[in-house]
Design an enzyme around this catalytic site. Structure first.
Site, PDB file in Angstrom:
ATOM      1  N   THR A 126     -44.255   8.922  43.755  1.00  0.00           N
ATOM      2  CA  THR A 126     -44.202   7.850  44.751  1.00  0.00           C
ATOM      3  C   THR A 126     -43.079   8.061  45.757  1.00  0.00           C
ATOM      4  O   THR A 126     -41.991   8.515  45.405  1.00  0.00           O
ATOM      5  CB  THR A 126     -44.016   6.499  44.048  1.00  0.00           C
ATOM      6  OG1 THR A 126     -45.137   6.263  43.184  1.00  0.00           O
ATOM      7  CG2 THR A 126     -43.924   5.355  45.044  1.00  0.00           C
ATOM      8  N   GLY A 131     -47.407   4.994  48.298  1.00  0.00           N
ATOM      9  CA  GLY A 131     -47.499   4.475  46.947  1.00  0.00           C
ATOM     10  C   GLY A 131     -48.887   4.732  46.396  1.00  0.00           C
ATOM     11  O   GLY A 131     -49.170   5.765  45.799  1.00  0.00           O
ATOM     12  N   GLU A 363     -48.198   3.516  37.576  1.00  0.00           N
ATOM     13  CA  GLU A 363     -49.217   4.478  37.131  1.00  0.00           C
ATOM     14  C   GLU A 363     -50.545   4.246  37.856  1.00  0.00           C
ATOM     15  O   GLU A 363     -51.625   4.531  37.330  1.00  0.00           O
ATOM     16  CB  GLU A 363     -49.439   4.406  35.601  1.00  0.00           C
ATOM     17  CG  GLU A 363     -48.177   4.486  34.765  1.00  0.00           C
ATOM     18  CD  GLU A 363     -47.573   5.866  34.696  1.00  0.00           C
ATOM     19  OE1 GLU A 363     -47.865   6.673  35.596  1.00  0.00           O
ATOM     20  OE2 GLU A 363     -46.810   6.138  33.762  1.00  0.00           O
TER      21      GLU A 363
END
Length: 380
Positions: A126, A131, A363
């Site tokens: 990230t 993101g 995740e």
């Protein structure tokens, strides 16, 4: 695993992790949270049981277990502290990536210290501007002789500033996933720096910080696989990471459900125990049913990832989405059953409520999990 149950070996692994948690995590977790303590000693004690290299191959020095066994360990440890369990999961993902994709020299260089967690590893995908759209990352690695020169920043990195090893996804080629390459970067390399420790809602027992790379010279020998293969590796790592973070939600939710059962038996209102009211019984029954359903799906997904089934990514995404959403919902209802006491730090519920909230974000957000599942469905 049989179709509907665990094997004796799997039960023993789970029970070993439960005992370790009861002895070394649960009694201290509230203090770690309140005082923002990074419990390095307890983490390294977990590594003594093999929990620093759960699915690193035996040839690489790990214990070579499958993803279901890993999920059982993470679930058991999260019963005491989801934050600490999740940190160990991230380290495991990095160690596995080095074992799976590194050449012999790279394995020999890093695994002997990663397996006992003498050195700890962070996963760096990230960025401040990428993101959910991870393939848009901008951290650049330019080849210069036998080194890559790396510049850029990674955001929300667990272990940032504390860990010694960073598995970093970098841009070496064209825009998109095919231009991404994975490099192993050390904390002590010149040009590596860190932002301040982030002030977070939860996950207080582990540090989180931005990691910055300013013309860091990284040997080509520290590359995992070939150029352009990094995104595929990153996604393979996330299949297991999603299972583990789902398992952390299961463990945290199970703890809160158990706390709610005990509390409602002891707490009396209107002349009888809260547990004697039908409304309470229905709430508890729904919490148990939903938690068991999420657990069953996650265990099934873990077997698929271990066996490299064609639909493993879809099942990992479904399991992560269901387990993390269900975990948060169960904890929220457990807090409600505790009434005003659930809102106090005197009881563990509010800590789990805070810790589990981030699981539906990291995740891969649960919205992205739905995209993965629907994409696979429509491709059929």
């Amino acid at each position: 695993m049989t179709q509907f149950d665990l094997t004796d070996d799997q039960r023993q692994i789970f029970e070993m992790a439960q005992k370790f948690t009861a002895d070394e995590i649960t009694p201290h977790a509230a203090k770690w949270d309140e005082e923002h303590i990074f419990p390095v000693d307890a983490i390294r004690q977990a590594a003594e049981l093999g929990f620093g290299a759960i699915y690193v191959s035996e040839e690489g020095g790990g214990i070579g277990l499958g993803r279901l066994e890993a999920a059982l360990i993470m679930e058991a440890m999260a019963y005491g502290c989801p934050s600490t369990s999740a940190f160990i999961s991230i380290h495991n993902m990095c160690a596995w990536m080095i074992d799976r994709f590194g050449d012999d020299a790279l394995k020999e260089k890093y695994l002997p210290s990663l397996i006992p967690m003498e050195q700890m590893a962070s996963y760096c995908l990230t960025e401040p501007s990428s993101g959910s759209d991870a393939s848009a990352l901008k951290t650049k690695a330019v080849l210069d002789g036998d080194h890559y020169v790396v510049s850029g920043s990674k955001a929300f990195i667990s272990g940032g500033g504390k860990n010694e090893i960073y598995v970093v996804m970098t841009r070496t080629g064209e825009p998109g996933p095919k231009g991404i390459t994975a490099l192993v970067i050390e904390k002590g390399m010149e040009g590596v720096s860190f932002g301040a420790n982030e002030k977070k809602l939860g996950w207080h027992s582990q540090p989180t910080a931005q990691v910055n790379f300013d013309s860091v010279r990284v040997p080509v020998s520290n590359r995992l696989g070939g150029e352009g293969e990094g995104f595929r590796m990153a996604m393979m790592g996330l299949d297991g990471g999603r299972l583990n973070i789902g398992a952390c939600s299961l463990g945290g939710a199970q703890r809160c459900l158990d706390e709610a059962i005990n509390y409602t038996k002891d707490r009396h209102q209107f002349g009888k125990a809260i547990a004697d009211f039908q409304n309470t019984q229905f709430m508890l029954a729904d919490m148990e049913t939903e938690l068991q359903a999420a657990r069953t799906l996650l265990y099934a997904a873990a077997v698929k990832v271990t066996e490299n089934a064609p639909d493993k990514t879809k099942f990992a995404a479904m399991a992560k989405r269901l387990a993390t959403d269900t975990g948060s919902s169960v904890v929220d209802r457990a807090l409600q059953l505790h009434g005003g006491y659930g809102y106090l730090q005197d009881y563990p519920i509010e800590r789990f409520w805070r810790d589990l909230r981030v699981h539906s974000i990291l995740e891969g957000t649960n919205q992205v999990m739905r995209l993965i599942v629907s994409r696979e469905m429509l491709r059929q």
